[in-house]
Write an enzyme that holds these catalytic residues in place. Structure first.
Site, PDB file in Angstrom:
ATOM      1  N   ASP A  44       5.081  -8.901   2.489  1.00  0.00           N
ATOM      2  CA  ASP A  44       4.310  -8.053   1.587  1.00  0.00           C
ATOM      3  C   ASP A  44       5.238  -7.541   0.485  1.00  0.00           C
ATOM      4  O   ASP A  44       6.383  -7.174   0.739  1.00  0.00           O
ATOM      5  CB  ASP A  44       3.710  -6.874   2.366  1.00  0.00           C
ATOM      6  CG  ASP A  44       2.614  -6.166   1.592  1.00  0.00           C
ATOM      7  OD1 ASP A  44       1.457  -6.174   2.048  1.00  0.00           O
ATOM      8  OD2 ASP A  44       2.909  -5.599   0.508  1.00  0.00           O
ATOM      9  N   HIS A  71      -6.636 -11.449   5.215  1.00  0.00           N
ATOM     10  CA  HIS A  71      -5.229 -11.364   5.588  1.00  0.00           C
ATOM     11  C   HIS A  71      -5.041 -10.389   6.733  1.00  0.00           C
ATOM     12  O   HIS A  71      -5.798  -9.429   6.871  1.00  0.00           O
ATOM     13  CB  HIS A  71      -4.358 -10.945   4.398  1.00  0.00           C
ATOM     14  CG  HIS A  71      -4.821  -9.706   3.699  1.00  0.00           C
ATOM     15  ND1 HIS A  71      -5.857  -9.701   2.787  1.00  0.00           N
ATOM     16  CD2 HIS A  71      -4.386  -8.414   3.772  1.00  0.00           C
ATOM     17  CE1 HIS A  71      -6.034  -8.469   2.321  1.00  0.00           C
ATOM     18  NE2 HIS A  71      -5.171  -7.683   2.914  1.00  0.00           N
TER      19      HIS A  71
END
Ligand code: 5GP
Length: 125
Positions: A34, A105
């Site tokens: 991320d 996700h």
């Protein structure tokens, strides 16, 4: 539910149009760091198919795709040495969960003792 937008940011990462630090990739799924880490380990795991969120994935993917996806999430956690220390899976789905990227996700978060389940929730369950 609105239609899948093929120009969302994760679709661009899958196509290689935007760079990402990849942790795992095969023909079905991609895992990458991320860009805004919430913990020492913060990986996003996504299927390469066009699914908007968890609900969309479960309703449109076939059983093998679903099972394979979640087994690979577990394998990736293991490869990152998170299995013993523990980790959290989050899949924000829709407006109340503040889903900001409209491609399914799973956040795989670990590497430190995590706090409450959601901000402001310090209950230990
Ligand atoms: P959501 O809020 O939809 O559950 O999570 C979306 C996540 O995508 C956020 O944690 C955000 O930091 C991450 N993100 C947004 N844009 C990018 C990007 O361009 N690259 C990477 N690696 N992560 C991104």
């Amino acid at each position: 539910m609105t239609n899948y937008d093929p120009n969302n940011i994760f679709a661009k990462i899958i196509r290689g149009e935007i760079p990402a630090t990849k942790v795992y990739e095969d023909d079905q799924i991609l895992a990458f760091n991320d860009i805004s880490r919430a913990a020492p380990t913060h990986v996003l795991v996504i299927p390469k198919g066009q699914f908007i969120n968890f609900a969309d994935f479960i309703s449109k993917a076939n059983d093998k795709e679903i099972v394979d996806f979640f087994k690979k999430v577990s394998d990736i956690a293991k490869s990152l040495n998170l299995t013993e220390s523990g980790y959290r899976l989050i899949s924000n789905t829709g407006p109340n969960a503040s889903q900001s990227v409209q491609h399914f996700h799973v956040h795989l978060i670990g590497g430190k003792k995590l706090g409450g389940l959601i901000p402001g929730d310090n209950n230990v369950r």
